[in-house]
Design an enzyme around this catalytic site. Structure first.
Site, PDB file in Angstrom:
ATOM      1  N   ILE A  34       0.806  -1.189  -0.193  1.00 22.88           N
ATOM      2  CA  ILE A  34       0.026  -0.040   0.002  1.00 22.88           C
ATOM      3  C   ILE A  34       1.006   1.217   0.045  1.00 22.88           C
ATOM      4  O   ILE A  34       0.447   2.302  -0.280  1.00 22.88           O
ATOM      5  CB  ILE A  34      -0.885   0.025   1.151  1.00 22.88           C
ATOM      6  CG1 ILE A  34      -2.261   0.760   0.943  1.00 22.88           C
ATOM      7  CG2 ILE A  34      -0.283   0.345   2.462  1.00 22.88           C
ATOM      8  CD1 ILE A  34      -3.418   0.616   1.854  1.00 22.88           C
ATOM      9  N   GLU A  99       6.500  -4.838  11.081  1.00 24.52           N
ATOM     10  CA  GLU A  99       5.299  -4.027  11.702  1.00 24.52           C
ATOM     11  C   GLU A  99       4.206  -5.091  11.401  1.00 24.52           C
ATOM     12  O   GLU A  99       3.149  -4.923  12.470  1.00 24.52           O
ATOM     13  CB  GLU A  99       5.290  -3.077  10.688  1.00 24.52           C
ATOM     14  CG  GLU A  99       6.394  -2.116  11.221  1.00 24.52           C
ATOM     15  CD  GLU A  99       6.219  -0.910   9.855  1.00 24.52           C
ATOM     16  OE1 GLU A  99       5.262  -0.597   9.183  1.00 24.52           O
ATOM     17  OE2 GLU A  99       7.090  -0.067  10.304  1.00 24.52           O
ATOM     18  N   HIS A 104       5.533 -11.931   5.827  1.00 26.01           N
ATOM     19  CA  HIS A 104       5.438 -11.733   4.162  1.00 26.01           C
ATOM     20  C   HIS A 104       6.957 -11.357   4.118  1.00 26.01           C
ATOM     21  O   HIS A 104       7.595 -10.857   4.580  1.00 26.01           O
ATOM     22  CB  HIS A 104       4.546 -10.041   4.190  1.00 26.01           C
ATOM     23  CG  HIS A 104       4.881  -9.093   5.325  1.00 26.01           C
ATOM     24  ND1 HIS A 104       4.723  -9.273   6.715  1.00 26.01           N
ATOM     25  CD2 HIS A 104       5.849  -8.201   5.213  1.00 26.01           C
ATOM     26  CE1 HIS A 104       5.322  -8.158   7.262  1.00 26.01           C
ATOM     27  NE2 HIS A 104       5.892  -7.501   6.310  1.00 26.01           N
TER      28      HIS A 104
END
Ligand code: AMP
Length: 120
Positions: A34, A99, A104
């Site tokens: 994002i 975070e 990922h």
């Protein structure tokens, strides 16, 4: 660290939050970051509830581990990152500045990237 099913990637995997999907297989989803830090910046995540590389490497079965490895290569080719090279990053835990507590892999490419780590 136990898995938090309310983390943002768990919500994406359940379809509760939209994502810009680039690839999916039985065990893996990949979508664009994002807040991209390079022209190509895609996140490759396992569908299973794994917090980190530490958790995944210890607990995921062989099919999940193979699917994730294959997906990283597939995504790099699909996005064009593989043409001129790219970087794969899996921030892990506190020192790794992770975070989002769902494993990922960042795939970054599309330009000549900076140093792997700042000098500080
Ligand atoms: P990390 O510091 O390795 O945990 O990186 C987390 C990454 O997730 C950051 O690059 C964020 O920009 C990205 N991110 C957070 N929320 C979303 C979202 N809803 N969709 C796509 N990427 C996200």
């Amino acid at each position: 660290m136990s898995y938090d099913p309310e983390n943002v990637f768990a919500k994406i995997l359940r379809g509760e939050i939209p994502c810009d999907k680039v690839y999916e297989n039985e065990h893996v989803l990949a979508f664009r970051d994002i807040a991209p830090q390079a022209p190509i910046h895609v996140l490759v995540v396992p569908k299973g509830p794994y917090v980190s590389t530490d958790d995944f490497s210890a607990k995921a079965n062989d099919a999940e581990q193979a699917a994730l490895s294959r997906a990283i290569g597939e995504v790099a080719r699909i996005t064009g990152a593989a043409e001129d090279g790219y970087r794969v990053i899996a921030n892990t835990g506190t020192n790794g500045r992770q975070e989002v507590p769902h494993l990922h892999f960042h795939i970054l490419g599309g330009k000549l990237l900076g140093r792997m780590l700042p000098k500080d």
